[in-house]
Enzyme design. Structure first.
Site, PDB file in Angstrom:
ATOM      1  N   GLU A 285       0.821  -1.220   0.000  1.00  0.00           N
ATOM      2  CA  GLU A 285       0.000   0.000   0.000  1.00  0.00           C
ATOM      3  C   GLU A 285       0.849   1.262   0.000  1.00  0.00           C
ATOM      4  OE1 GLU A 285      -4.220  -1.232   2.075  1.00  0.00           O
ATOM      5  OE2 GLU A 285      -3.052   0.344   3.002  1.00  0.00           O
ATOM      6  N   HIS A 314       9.297 -26.637  -0.162  1.00  0.00           N
ATOM      7  CA  HIS A 314       8.673 -27.743  -0.887  1.00  0.00           C
ATOM      8  C   HIS A 314       7.500 -27.244  -1.723  1.00  0.00           C
ATOM      9  CE1 HIS A 314      11.130 -30.474   1.548  1.00  0.00           C
ATOM     10  NE2 HIS A 314      10.965 -29.546   2.468  1.00  0.00           N
ATOM     11  N   LYS A 428     -13.055   1.316  -1.610  1.00  0.00           N
ATOM     12  CA  LYS A 428     -14.017   1.551  -0.525  1.00  0.00           C
ATOM     13  C   LYS A 428     -15.251   2.268  -1.075  1.00  0.00           C
ATOM     14  CE  LYS A 428     -11.005   1.781   3.579  1.00  0.00           C
ATOM     15  NZ  LYS A 428     -10.613   2.525   4.765  1.00  0.00           N
TER      16      LYS A 428
HETATM   17  O1  PA5 Z   1      -3.255   1.423   5.836  1.00  0.00           O
HETATM   18  C1  PA5 Z   1      -4.377   1.842   5.656  1.00  0.00           C
HETATM   19  O2  PA5 Z   1      -4.666   3.038   5.754  1.00  0.00           O
HETATM   20  C2  PA5 Z   1      -5.542   0.902   5.337  1.00  0.00           C
HETATM   21  O3  PA5 Z   1      -5.143  -0.385   5.077  1.00  0.00           O
HETATM   22  C3  PA5 Z   1      -6.514   0.879   6.508  1.00  0.00           C
HETATM   23  O4  PA5 Z   1      -5.849   0.452   7.653  1.00  0.00           O
HETATM   24  C4  PA5 Z   1      -7.709  -0.012   6.254  1.00  0.00           C
HETATM   25  O5  PA5 Z   1      -8.321   0.314   5.034  1.00  0.00           O
HETATM   26  C5  PA5 Z   1      -8.732   0.122   7.376  1.00  0.00           C
HETATM   27  O6  PA5 Z   1      -9.095   1.466   7.515  1.00  0.00           O
HETATM   28  P1  PA5 Z   1      -9.788   2.020   8.815  1.00  0.00           P
HETATM   29  O7  PA5 Z   1      -8.854   1.816   9.957  1.00  0.00           O
HETATM   30  O8  PA5 Z   1     -10.038   3.457   8.523  1.00  0.00           O
HETATM   31  O9  PA5 Z   1     -11.055   1.249   9.013  1.00  0.00           O
END
Ligand code: PA5
Length: 459
Positions: A285, A314, A428
């Site tokens: 990310e 393996h 989202k």
């Molecule tokens: O790193 C990030 O920002 C995302 O992976 C969020 O952690 C994830 O989408 C969950 O978001 P939130 O904590 O707002 O529910």
């Protein structure tokens, strides 16, 4: 130093000129790295990047320890409701620092339902007495569909069991002000911990997101933070050749530029396997970006892959050794296992087993790691090793911080924003539209039009 970084096997001396990095190549990246270092330092000082300061928050540690002590006495179960950065760190902490069979013997039992598979969630629901369960709802934004839906699912059972007192079994960790969880918390006296606005989800394991479940399950969060704090000091080293986070970043940056767009993390330890899962999100990310900071289309990133030694020897290693040379492998090695015993050959008439005599499983695992490392190196495959002297709170805290810092450096070298996630946000929004959330009607129409273009087979 709580960890060791061995990067010999990315160097020209060990894997040759075609795929290796020379001292002068490293030196060039280091020269350019000083600007990156200074920019990040500035952002840390100005509190734009909050993760740098987290390990030093003693007050947070104290308040979470106090809360956890009460929760441990009150509840039989703990259910952690969150996804992505709000779940992967906590899961990695549980796997690495608690017994794998913790829930057989300990209280509260710990559960991390980080997906909305209805069968899976119902199996958990049927397994627990909700009236004796603490539900920790973790969402920085406060509105993530999976987290909200799972919380609503459990609310049905909580309402049935506790009526108006349902809120006594809830704990929220969210933004200090924004988001829907705060709207609920303004209606009921629900205990809330905060995720600082300057800390992104995948950098939040050392906030209440990770610390609350860790403390509730009996992990020493003081030591965890101590390990992270020590690593934070090391990662401040201005001599970048001696800065492990920068060296990790420089190596991966170099290989990304050379088209090696896969980063495999391969712990030789089941206890560390979910650390690789946590890393997968952090690396993917943070670095998977279409635009650079100057708005050029760069479509950069390295696909992180998790593997497990020796199991995946393996399964995957044939590919890593002989397939496309498009990967950088990071081994995680444990020097001293917390439980390790000598083997004895009970079948003395089988002489072929004699070599096990007096050796331990840990020795075998580490020999297998060494063997894989050699096979890769002999085939000019870049690989490095992060060595844990032992798996404990300090080394785990140090690892979290090392990789967070390395990710920030890599983003800086790539001239991208490692701290946003526009691609995740897009998904989202599409989910909200598909589920008919108010305000997303136009998006829903656009998606429906797009879905008509499908080509499918009935099988
Ligand atoms: O790193 C990030 O920002 C995302 O992976 C969020 O952690 C994830 O989408 C969950 O978001 P939130 O904590 O707002 O529910």
């Amino acid at each position: 130093m709580p960890l060791t970084l061995d990067y010999s096997n990315v160097m020209v001396e060990n894997i040759g000129e075609t795929h290796g990095i020379s001292e002068s190549m490293l030196q060039t990246i280091i020269q350019n790295g000083h600007d990156v270092y200074n920019t990040l330092k500035e952002k840390a000082v100005q509190d734009i990047l909050g993760f740098y300061k987290l390990p030093f928050d003693q007050q947070l540690v104290k308040s979470i320890k106090d809360y956890a002590e009460v929760a441990r006495g009150r509840f039989n179960n703990y259910v952690h409701i969150g996804i992505g950065g709000s779940a992967l760190g906590p899961i990695a902490l549980q796997t690495s620092l608690r017994n794998s069979y913790y829930n057989f013997n300990e209280k509260p039992k710990m559960f991390y339902p980080d997906n909305v598979d209805p069968d899976w969630i119902q199996e958990l629901t049927d397994h627990i007495d909700v009236s004796k369960t603490l539900f920790h709802i973790v969402s920085k934004s406060g509105g993530t569909a999976e987290t909200a839906a799972t919380a609503l699912h459990f609310m049905r059972y909580l309402n049935e069991a506790l009526g108006d007192d349902f809120y006594k079994n809830l704990l929220f960790t969210t933004d200090p002000v924004e988001g829907l969880l705060n709207r609920i918390a303004s209606e009921y006296p629900i205990k809330c911990f905060r995720i600082p606005p300057n800390v992104g989800g995948r950098f939040s394991v050392l906030t209440a997101v990770g610390l609350v479940p860790a403390a509730i399950s009996g992990i020493d969060i003081g030591q965890l933070m101590q390990g992270a704090a020590e690593m934070a000091e090391i990662c401040k080293t201005t001599d970048l050749k001696k800065n492990p986070a920068f060296v990790y970043a420089a190596i991966h940056y170099h290989y990304m530029k050379k088209g090696k767009n896969i980063s495999v993390m391969m712990p030789y330890s089941n206890k560390l396997k979910d650390m690789a899962d946590w890393y997968r999100q952090l690396w993917a990310e943070s670095l998977g970006k279409r635009l650079d900071n100057d708005k050029n289309i760069v479509s950069t990133g390295q696909t992180p892959v998790k593997a497990l030694g020796a199991t995946d020897q393996h399964s995957q290693v044939q590919l890593y050794v002989e397939g496309p040379n498009d990967k950088v492998l990071s081994f995680l090695e444990v020097e001293k296992f917390n439980n390790d015993h000598s083997l004895k050959n009970y079948f003395t008439y089988i002489k072929e087993f004699n070599y096990f005599e007096g050796k331990s499983l840990g020795q075998l695992l580490n020999a297998e790691k060494k063997a894989t490392e050699l096979a890769l190196t002999n085939n000019e495959r870049p690989n490095l090793t992060i060595k844990f002297p032992q798996i404990d709170e300090k080394s785990i805290g140090a690892f979290f911080f090392l990789l967070e810092s390395a990710t920030a450096f890599t983003g800086g070298l790539l001239n991208i924003n490692a701290f946003n996630q526009p691609g995740v946000e897009e998904g989202k929004i599409a989910t909200y539209a598909l589920m008919g959330r108010g305000g997303y009607e136009q998006k829903k129409l656009a998606i429906e039009k797009q879905l008509k273009k499908k080509k499918t087979f009935e099988i």
